[in-house]
Design an enzyme around this catalytic site. Structure first.
Site, PDB file in Angstrom:
ATOM      1  CG  ASP A 407      59.785  74.526  96.138  1.00  0.00           C
ATOM      2  OD1 ASP A 407      59.253  74.124  97.103  1.00  0.00           O
ATOM      3  OD2 ASP A 407      60.121  75.870  95.859  1.00  0.00           O
ATOM      4  CD  GLU A 410      54.007  71.509  98.300  1.00  0.00           C
ATOM      5  OE1 GLU A 410      54.100  72.468  97.774  1.00  0.00           O
ATOM      6  OE2 GLU A 410      55.169  71.311  99.171  1.00  0.00           O
ATOM      7  CG  ASP A 485      59.019  77.688 102.803  1.00  0.00           C
ATOM      8  OD1 ASP A 485      60.137  77.162 102.319  1.00  0.00           O
ATOM      9  OD2 ASP A 485      58.169  78.114 102.050  1.00  0.00           O
TER      10      ASP A 485
HETATM   11  O1  MIG Z   1      56.992  80.333  96.929  1.00  0.00           O
HETATM   12  O2  MIG Z   1      61.940  78.723  95.167  1.00  0.00           O
HETATM   13  O3  MIG Z   1      60.068  75.999 100.122  1.00  0.00           O
HETATM   14  O4  MIG Z   1      62.985  76.380  99.623  1.00  0.00           O
HETATM   15  O5  MIG Z   1      63.575  78.709  98.384  1.00  0.00           O
HETATM   16  C1  MIG Z   1      58.128  80.009  97.490  1.00  0.00           C
HETATM   17  C2  MIG Z   1      61.573  79.483  96.358  1.00  0.00           C
HETATM   18  C3  MIG Z   1      58.881  78.762  96.531  1.00  0.00           C
HETATM   19  C4  MIG Z   1      59.593  77.539  98.665  1.00  0.00           C
HETATM   20  C5  MIG Z   1      60.455  76.552  99.173  1.00  0.00           C
HETATM   21  C6  MIG Z   1      61.891  77.164  99.458  1.00  0.00           C
HETATM   22  C7  MIG Z   1      62.526  77.730  98.047  1.00  0.00           C
HETATM   23  C8  MIG Z   1      61.295  78.998  97.651  1.00  0.00           C
HETATM   24  N1  MIG Z   1      60.050  78.242  97.257  1.00  0.00           N
END
Ligand code: MIG
Length: 800
Positions: A407, A410, A485
């Site tokens: 996650d 980016e 998200d």
């Molecule tokens: O700033 O890890 O898209 O699936 O549950 C949020 C917490 C960070 C974004 C992800 C989401 C995940 C969440 N993350």
């Protein structure tokens, strides 16, 4: 004009007349008087690569997107010269290169029709600020042309009339038309006069695409740096364009283990251990099939990657084993940010080895994410990727984690403008040192790749499983993905449907959305409708931000639980069907979901459809995306379609109303199809498959179907241990013939096939297997036209 800079020093510059031409095997170079070189490489008869430099010399040729396994070679190549142009001819394409200005026109080699033509063609502006060029291309849109592709854009399938940007971005609660979001896939297909082609602009800088937005009849694309470097792919079938693009940028390196195609349950976050157990036990108690349970960031100690919270998860190895004994595979999240903490070994090692990204003048790239202030590994450095992959040893080999979820790659940074690294951050880029302007769009891809290498090493002899949020073209070789998200709204259900289709037609089929929505809370009806769509997505996972209440299949009352169970069970029954579709995707680049335009580009109705799609080769599905619906209108592509609930046959080429109360959904099977099914299991591997069900849908005529099976995990299938059944169905007025051609060395665990005939226009009075008549008792023919036969048959006749 295309304006993308305020620095109008010289304005747009253009190639001048061609003064020399050289041919070196498959690469042709044309040089202009003002020192522009155009290189045309013939990759395949249907694939030409166009590459331009404005300085007379090219930089080193390097791409993260193009796979070394891409097919190359052509049957025919001829270059001729005329007074005003060069003509490059292959067996599929004719390419004109104008001598006065280097403009390109491409034609179908067979019928000589125009496919794609430069308007201004290649042009550029010098970049005063960064050096190099802002590289641009413009092409004339043909009459009635439509455009598709570009990865995860949350807009209608047909991109015509819109402009887009590719810059991977953490986009919490994005909406319809938000751009850019998480992925950068600079590949689109054009379609006009029933012919389709594709353009892959392999440039990792911030890229832009304009489809008749700025000017009605012009399509253009440009980048803030790097080379004008694109691949032109000719179909004329869009499905071939997508397969060829997927071949070029890579098919998945291995099939997914079958369990990864089961249902996954996730939330931010399930903790402590007792909560995880409560959830997994509830699945088993309520008999809702589920294969995977996810641990989001709270499983770690202070969000430090590769650590476990002692308080919440005192003995992860035991827990993971207990979950596995109950059929659950444990998947954990891993983010790129490494906490600045001198007592933390991953941080220490990264510092000792100099693996973290740095700013232009030397300081580290420091950014705030979940753990607080962090440094970030430079995943574009192969040595860093190797190190990162080794960090998974304990998690995977010792603790037994079966998949890793990447996650924030980016990369996302909190509380800063742009939500990511500043432009000046330095990257290795596999020994092509550069700034973040060039590396940004591939950072997440390289992280997922490094994670994949780790899983591959330590999960062996099982197959790796990775899921990533950020991606660039080619990321599909290593990992699955989700759409980020989203929000628990009806509009987002529509968006999820289009995004999954769009990803599939952009070479990335292993995709799904957060079922039910990540932000905010769905009601039971929305959740059930989303599950109905989700079971037709290659990746099928419920996930939610967790700050608004529960989002498990049983969180909305018994009625909804029953609907959810019913649909997840359908997914589990269809596993051999979906697995076969994956095999076609991994083998031939065939997308798993087919938007109607991709399924049948000849029918102009399909060019603007968004909701209906074909799952695999034979199943037409259309989600209900509105509240309080008792059904909906939908368009049926040409052909005849069986309603799976009633066996009623509908004729395609028209829009029709379909009943679908909350416990139903419009699902149809193409006539002539043979659909394989497994028994319902609570998780993959729960049962030994002792019979394969084949649902056979009668057609007056011929149709082929396939079933691919193997050990469901591991690598033996690569050595030929698979079982491929090719079926040929031939229906006549008073008989139906099914021929089976088998290949592969895998011995399926079952001995018999249970064949269920749908829509037979006659009563069965006689059955022959391999030319011998059999007794009805022997095949257990019953009232609903079901028979049981040996899996080895080669020809089956049922006769009136
Ligand atoms: O700033 O890890 O898209 O699936 O549950 C949020 C917490 C960070 C974004 C992800 C989401 C995940 C969440 N993350």
């Amino acid at each position: 004009m295309i304006l993308n800079t305020e620095l109008e020093y010289k304005g747009n510059l253009f190639p001048s007349n061609i003064i020399s031409y050289k041919k070196n095997l498959d690469t042709l170079s044309f040089t202009s008087e003002n020192n522009v070189v155009l290189q045309v490489t013939v990759q395949r008869d249907s694939v030409l690569r166009f590459r331009y430099t404005t300085t007379g010399v090219f930089e080193k040729d390097f791409s993260y997107a193009i796979t070394k396994y891409a097919s190359r070679g052509y049957n025919f190549l001829e270059v001729t010269e005329e007074e005003d142009k060069y003509i490059v001819t292959t067996s599929k394409l004719i390419c004109h290169i104008s001598k006065i200005d280097m403009r390109i026109a491409l034609f179908d080699a067979k019928d000589k029709t125009l496919i794609c033509e430069d308007e201004l063609g290649f042009h550029w502006e010098e970049s005063y600020e960064f050096g190099g060029d802002i590289v641009k291309m413009s092409k004339t849109a043909q009459e009635g042309e439509s455009y598709y592709g570009l990865g995860d854009k949350p807009v209608d399938n047909n991109l015509k009339g819109k402009r887009f940007e590719n810059w991977v971005t953490d986009s919490y609660a994005y909406g319809k038309n938000t751009d850019p979001i998480y992925k950068a896939i600079p590949f689109y297909t054009g379609l006009h006069h029933k012919k389709s082609y594709g353009i892959f602009f392999d440039n990792t800088f911030r890229t832009f695409f304009d489809f008749c937005h700025e000017r009605r009849n012009i399509t253009s694309f440009w980048a803030q740096g790097g080379e004008m470097n694109y691949y032109f792919i000719y179909g004329p079938q869009m499905s071939d364009v997508v397969s060829i693009y997927t071949d070029l940028t890579g098919k998945p390196h291995e099939l997914p283990a079958l369990w990864t195609l089961g249902y996954h349950q996730c939330k931010w976050s399930y903790y402590p251990e007792s909560k995880v157990k409560e959830i997994t036990n509830e699945f088993r108690k309520l008999k809702i099939p589920c294969d995977a349970i996810y641990l989001d960031i709270d499983y770690m100690e202070g969000f430090r990657c590769f650590t476990w919270s002692k308080e919440y998860f005192p003995d992860p190895k035991r827990m993971v084993k207990e979950l596995a004994d109950n059929g659950f595979k444990t998947i954990v999240i891993i983010d790129p940010g490494i906490k600045i903490d001198k007592d933390y070994s991953v941080y220490q090692e990264g510092m000792d080895k100099d693996y973290f990204c740095k700013r232009a003048d030397g300081p580290y790239m420091k950014g705030k994410v979940w753990p607080g202030e962090c440094y970030f590994p430079d995943f574009t450095n192969p040595e860093v990727r190797e190190w990162w992959s080794d960090l998974f040893k304990e998690l995977v080999e010792d603790i037994g984690v079966k998949g890793v979820w990447n996650d924030m790659n980016e990369p996302a940074v909190m509380d800063v403008p742009g939500k990511t690294f500043p432009n000046d951050v330095r990257h290795d880029y596999d020994a092509n040192p550069c700034s973040h302007r060039k590396a940004h769009n591939v950072y997440g891809m390289q992280m997922a790749r490094a994670t994949y290498q780790g899983l591959k090493k330590f999960a062996y002899p099982k197959r790796p499983f990775v899921i990533t949020r950020a991606a660039y073209s080619g990321t599909q070789r290593y990992t699955s993905s989700w759409t980020g998200d989203n929000v628990a709204s009806w509009e987002h259900l529509t968006i999820a449907n289009i995004q999954a289709q769009r990803m599939c037609m952009s070479g990335f089929s292993f995709i799904g959305s957060d079922i039910g929505g990540f932000a905010e809370q769905p009601n039971g009806e929305l959740y059930a409708r989303w599950i109905q769509l989700g079971i037709f997505h290659p990746f099928c996972r419920t996930h939610s931000s967790g700050d608004h209440g529960d989002q498990e299949p049983w969180a909305f009352g018994k009625n909804i639980t029953d609907v959810v169970r019913k649909f997840i069970e359908i997914r589990y029954q269809l596993l051999p069907y979906l697995y076969t579709a994956f095999w076609r995707y991994a083998n031939e680049g065939v997308p798993i979901l087919k938007s109607l335009v991709l399924y049948d580009q000849e029918d102009p109705h399909n060019h603007y459809r968004n909701d209906e799609f074909v799952f695999g080769e034979k199943i037409l599905a259309c989600p209900i995306t509105e509240p309080n619906a008792k059904g909906r209108r939908m368009y049926f592509p040409f052909g005849n379609w069986y309603n799976i609930w009633t066996d009623e046959v509908l004729e395609g080429g028209q829009e029709l109303w379909v009943d679908a109360d909350l416990d139903s959904m419009p699902i149809f099977v193409k006539e002539g199809a043979i659909i394989p099914k497994y028994p319902i299991q609570q998780y993959v591997g729960e049962k030994t498959i002792d019979e394969l069900v084949l649902d056979v849908y009668y057609k007056a005529g011929e149709e082929t179907s396939q079933v691919f099976e193997d050990a469901q995990d591991g690598y033996d299938y690569i050595k030929g241990r698979y079982s491929l059944r090719n079926f040929k169905l031939l229906g006549k007025k008073k008989s139906l013939i099914i021929q089976q051609f088998k290949s592969g060395k895998y011995i399926t665990p079952y001995e018999t096939l249970k064949i269920k005939f749908h829509g037979l226009p006659f009563n069965i009075t006689k059955i022959q297997i391999d030319n011998e008549e059999v007794l009805f008792e022997d095949v257990k023919l019953n009232g609903d036209n079901t028979i049981i036969v040996s899996k080895e048959f080669t020809e089956l006749h049922v006769i009136s």
